[in-house]
Design a protein around this motif. Structure first.
Motif, PDB file in Angstrom:
ATOM      1  N   GLY A 172     -13.101  19.685 -60.200  1.00 16.84           N
ATOM      2  CA  GLY A 172     -13.790  18.566 -60.825  1.00 16.84           C
ATOM      3  C   GLY A 172     -13.393  17.282 -60.140  1.00 16.84           C
ATOM      4  N   ARG A 173     -14.077  16.218 -60.500  1.00 18.10           N
ATOM      5  CA  ARG A 173     -13.809  14.927 -59.869  1.00 18.10           C
ATOM      6  C   ARG A 173     -13.914  13.826 -60.923  1.00 18.10           C
ATOM      7  NH1 ARG A 173     -13.343  13.727 -54.730  1.00 18.10           N
ATOM      8  NH2 ARG A 173     -13.603  11.589 -54.050  1.00 18.10           N
ATOM      9  N   PRO A 174     -12.775  13.281 -61.318  1.00 16.51           N
ATOM     10  CA  PRO A 174     -12.829  12.172 -62.274  1.00 16.51           C
ATOM     11  C   PRO A 174     -13.462  10.939 -61.631  1.00 16.51           C
ATOM     12  CG  PRO A 174     -10.547  12.734 -61.698  1.00 16.51           C
ATOM     13  CD  PRO A 174     -11.438  13.653 -60.941  1.00 16.51           C
ATOM     14  N   SER A 175     -14.257  10.223 -62.397  1.00 23.18           N
ATOM     15  CA  SER A 175     -14.975   9.061 -61.853  1.00 23.18           C
ATOM     16  C   SER A 175     -14.040   7.903 -61.527  1.00 23.18           C
ATOM     17  CB  SER A 175     -16.042   8.598 -62.851  1.00 23.18           C
ATOM     18  OG  SER A 175     -15.428   8.189 -64.060  1.00 23.18           O
ATOM     19  N   TRP A 176     -12.879   7.863 -62.132  1.00 26.10           N
ATOM     20  CA  TRP A 176     -11.964   6.742 -61.959  1.00 26.10           C
ATOM     21  C   TRP A 176     -10.914   6.990 -60.862  1.00 26.10           C
ATOM     22  CZ3 TRP A 176     -12.155  10.256 -65.763  1.00 26.10           C
ATOM     23  CH2 TRP A 176     -11.021  11.041 -65.974  1.00 26.10           C
ATOM     24  N   ARG A 177     -10.986   8.157 -60.191  1.00 26.36           N
ATOM     25  CA  ARG A 177     -10.038   8.474 -59.125  1.00 26.36           C
ATOM     26  C   ARG A 177     -10.791   9.040 -57.942  1.00 26.36           C
ATOM     27  NH1 ARG A 177      -4.433  10.882 -61.338  1.00 26.36           N
ATOM     28  NH2 ARG A 177      -3.876   9.055 -62.549  1.00 26.36           N
ATOM     29  N   ASP A 178     -10.304   8.745 -56.775  1.00 23.49           N
ATOM     30  CA  ASP A 178     -10.921   9.260 -55.552  1.00 23.49           C
ATOM     31  C   ASP A 178     -10.210  10.549 -55.139  1.00 23.49           C
ATOM     32  OD1 ASP A 178     -12.613   9.402 -53.387  1.00 23.49           O
ATOM     33  OD2 ASP A 178     -11.297   8.185 -52.114  1.00 23.49           O
ATOM     34  N   THR A 179     -10.334  11.555 -55.994  1.00 23.50           N
ATOM     35  CA  THR A 179      -9.671  12.824 -55.722  1.00 23.50           C
ATOM     36  C   THR A 179     -10.384  13.955 -56.449  1.00 23.50           C
ATOM     37  OG1 THR A 179      -7.521  13.922 -55.646  1.00 23.50           O
ATOM     38  CG2 THR A 179      -8.029  12.681 -57.636  1.00 23.50           C
ATOM     39  N   THR A 180     -10.156  15.145 -55.968  1.00 26.30           N
ATOM     40  CA  THR A 180     -10.671  16.342 -56.609  1.00 26.30           C
ATOM     41  C   THR A 180      -9.504  17.032 -57.309  1.00 26.30           C
ATOM     42  OG1 THR A 180     -12.366  16.574 -54.911  1.00 26.30           O
ATOM     43  CG2 THR A 180     -11.834  18.549 -56.174  1.00 26.30           C
ATOM     44  N   VAL A 181      -9.770  17.574 -58.490  1.00 22.69           N
ATOM     45  CA  VAL A 181      -8.730  18.235 -59.275  1.00 22.69           C
ATOM     46  C   VAL A 181      -9.223  19.611 -59.718  1.00 22.69           C
ATOM     47  CG1 VAL A 181      -7.702  16.085 -60.118  1.00 22.69           C
ATOM     48  CG2 VAL A 181      -9.554  17.161 -61.419  1.00 22.69           C
ATOM     49  N   SER A 182      -8.302  20.548 -59.862  1.00 26.60           N
ATOM     50  CA  SER A 182      -8.660  21.867 -60.400  1.00 26.60           C
ATOM     51  C   SER A 182      -8.483  21.853 -61.916  1.00 26.60           C
ATOM     52  CB  SER A 182      -7.776  22.955 -59.788  1.00 26.60           C
ATOM     53  OG  SER A 182      -6.442  22.838 -60.258  1.00 26.60           O
ATOM     54  N   LEU A 183      -9.162  22.750 -62.576  1.00 26.92           N
ATOM     55  CA  LEU A 183      -8.988  22.891 -64.009  1.00 26.92           C
ATOM     56  C   LEU A 183      -7.528  23.237 -64.312  1.00 26.92           C
ATOM     57  CD1 LEU A 183     -10.118  22.926 -66.874  1.00 26.92           C
ATOM     58  CD2 LEU A 183     -10.783  25.314 -66.499  1.00 26.92           C
ATOM     59  N   ARG A 184      -6.904  24.034 -63.465  1.00 26.24           N
ATOM     60  CA  ARG A 184      -5.487  24.365 -63.647  1.00 26.24           C
ATOM     61  C   ARG A 184      -4.647  23.098 -63.679  1.00 26.24           C
ATOM     62  NH1 ARG A 184      -5.180  27.561 -59.909  1.00 26.24           N
ATOM     63  NH2 ARG A 184      -4.972  29.557 -60.981  1.00 26.24           N
ATOM     64  N   TRP A 185      -4.859  22.200 -62.713  1.00 21.66           N
ATOM     65  CA  TRP A 185      -4.091  20.961 -62.646  1.00 21.66           C
ATOM     66  C   TRP A 185      -4.334  20.119 -63.904  1.00 21.66           C
ATOM     67  CZ3 TRP A 185      -4.868  15.801 -63.013  1.00 21.66           C
ATOM     68  CH2 TRP A 185      -3.774  14.990 -62.691  1.00 21.66           C
ATOM     69  N   VAL A 186      -5.584  20.038 -64.342  1.00 25.64           N
ATOM     70  CA  VAL A 186      -5.902  19.237 -65.529  1.00 25.64           C
ATOM     71  C   VAL A 186      -5.228  19.819 -66.770  1.00 25.64           C
ATOM     72  CG1 VAL A 186      -7.762  18.454 -67.055  1.00 25.64           C
ATOM     73  CG2 VAL A 186      -8.035  18.285 -64.574  1.00 25.64           C
ATOM     74  N   LEU A 187      -5.228  21.127 -66.892  1.00 22.56           N
ATOM     75  CA  LEU A 187      -4.539  21.741 -68.038  1.00 22.56           C
ATOM     76  C   LEU A 187      -3.049  21.386 -68.030  1.00 22.56           C
ATOM     77  CD1 LEU A 187      -6.215  25.226 -68.384  1.00 22.56           C
ATOM     78  CD2 LEU A 187      -5.660  23.713 -70.281  1.00 22.56           C
ATOM     79  N   VAL A 188      -2.405  21.507 -66.889  1.00 23.22           N
ATOM     80  CA  VAL A 188      -0.985  21.163 -66.807  1.00 23.22           C
ATOM     81  C   VAL A 188      -0.789  19.677 -67.094  1.00 23.22           C
ATOM     82  CG1 VAL A 188       1.004  20.989 -65.254  1.00 23.22           C
ATOM     83  CG2 VAL A 188      -0.393  23.070 -65.272  1.00 23.22           C
ATOM     84  N   HIS A 189      -1.628  18.831 -66.518  1.00 23.40           N
ATOM     85  CA  HIS A 189      -1.524  17.393 -66.747  1.00 23.40           C
ATOM     86  C   HIS A 189      -1.687  17.044 -68.225  1.00 23.40           C
ATOM     87  CE1 HIS A 189      -1.923  13.109 -66.270  1.00 23.40           C
ATOM     88  NE2 HIS A 189      -3.105  13.154 -66.865  1.00 23.40           N
ATOM     89  N   MET A 190      -2.661  17.671 -68.887  1.00 22.27           N
ATOM     90  CA  MET A 190      -2.902  17.354 -70.294  1.00 22.27           C
ATOM     91  C   MET A 190      -1.832  17.936 -71.213  1.00 22.27           C
ATOM     92  SD  MET A 190      -5.162  15.117 -70.567  1.00 22.27           S
ATOM     93  CE  MET A 190      -5.120  15.197 -72.353  1.00 22.27           C
ATOM     94  N   ILE A 191      -1.200  19.033 -70.819  1.00 26.15           N
ATOM     95  CA  ILE A 191      -0.034  19.504 -71.575  1.00 26.15           C
ATOM     96  C   ILE A 191       1.052  18.444 -71.495  1.00 26.15           C
ATOM     97  CG2 ILE A 191       1.854  21.191 -71.623  1.00 26.15           C
ATOM     98  CD1 ILE A 191      -0.302  23.263 -70.605  1.00 26.15           C
ATOM     99  N   GLU A 192       1.300  17.938 -70.278  1.00 19.94           N
ATOM    100  CA  GLU A 192       2.315  16.889 -70.093  1.00 19.94           C
ATOM    101  C   GLU A 192       1.969  15.634 -70.893  1.00 19.94           C
ATOM    102  OE1 GLU A 192       1.972  16.401 -65.874  1.00 19.94           O
ATOM    103  OE2 GLU A 192       3.492  17.910 -65.439  1.00 19.94           O
TER     104      GLU A 192
END
Length: 169
Positions: A119-139
């Motif tokens: 995925g690609r958040p509109s506020w960041r110039d980067t691509t992220v995986s769902l795995r990364w987002v899950l870990v980030h949102m747990i944190e």
């Protein structure tokens, strides 16, 4: 999923169960308090329980829903400057329901995609995986649940990450 099942579940199920555990703590921290207590600023920066819930709802929509191309509900506030504050017209029910809808929308994204989905958040110039987002949102959720634990203790002395079971025998 029971705690025992989580111990042997697959990666996605384990991550999602961990996120849900922290989400449940966030909601538990609101229980038994009145509107004034939920809005009461408890730090010099104005941190309050309801503002933290509003923030978490906003970031669930952003990271899970918008970043993966789904449509989030329109926000009535600026998520960059007003997500931690509670306006005079915002109600406890409105914020709690907002968090519930954000959580449900995020859960649909999690359920419908493999962990490798990008995925690609509109506020960041980067691509992220769902795995990364899950870990980030747990944190993110655990961090703010910790803040909520401190704020709640300052309000009424209650602490912990789950209701205490008392022995009534």
């Amino acid at each position: 999923m029971t705690t025992h099942e989580m111990y042997t579940a697959g990666e996605k199920e384990t991550l999602h169960a961990s996120l849900n555990r922290h989400r449940d703590v966030v909601l538990w921290k609101l229980q038994g308090l009145d509107d004034e207590q939920l809005r009461r600023p408890m730090t010099p920066s104005g941190t309050n329980l309801l503002g933290l819930v509003k923030h978490l709802a906003s970031v669930e929509y952003g990271w899970f829903v918008e970043a993966f191309g789904e449509e989030a509900e329109p926000l009535w506030f600026d998520p960059y400057t007003e997500d931690l504050t509670i306006g005079p017209g915002e109600t406890t029910r409105q914020i709690a329901d907002f968090y519930g809808r954000a959580r449900a929308a995020a859960d649909r994204v999690i359920a419908g995609r493999p962990l490798e989905t990008l995925g690609r958040p509109s506020w960041r110039d980067t691509t992220v995986s769902l795995r990364w987002v899950l870990v980030h949102m747990i944190e993110e959720t655990a961090r703010h649940a910790g803040h909520m634990d401190i704020v709640r203790e300052l309000i009424d002395g209650a602490t912990g990450d789950h209701p205490r079971v008392t022995d009534t025998a």
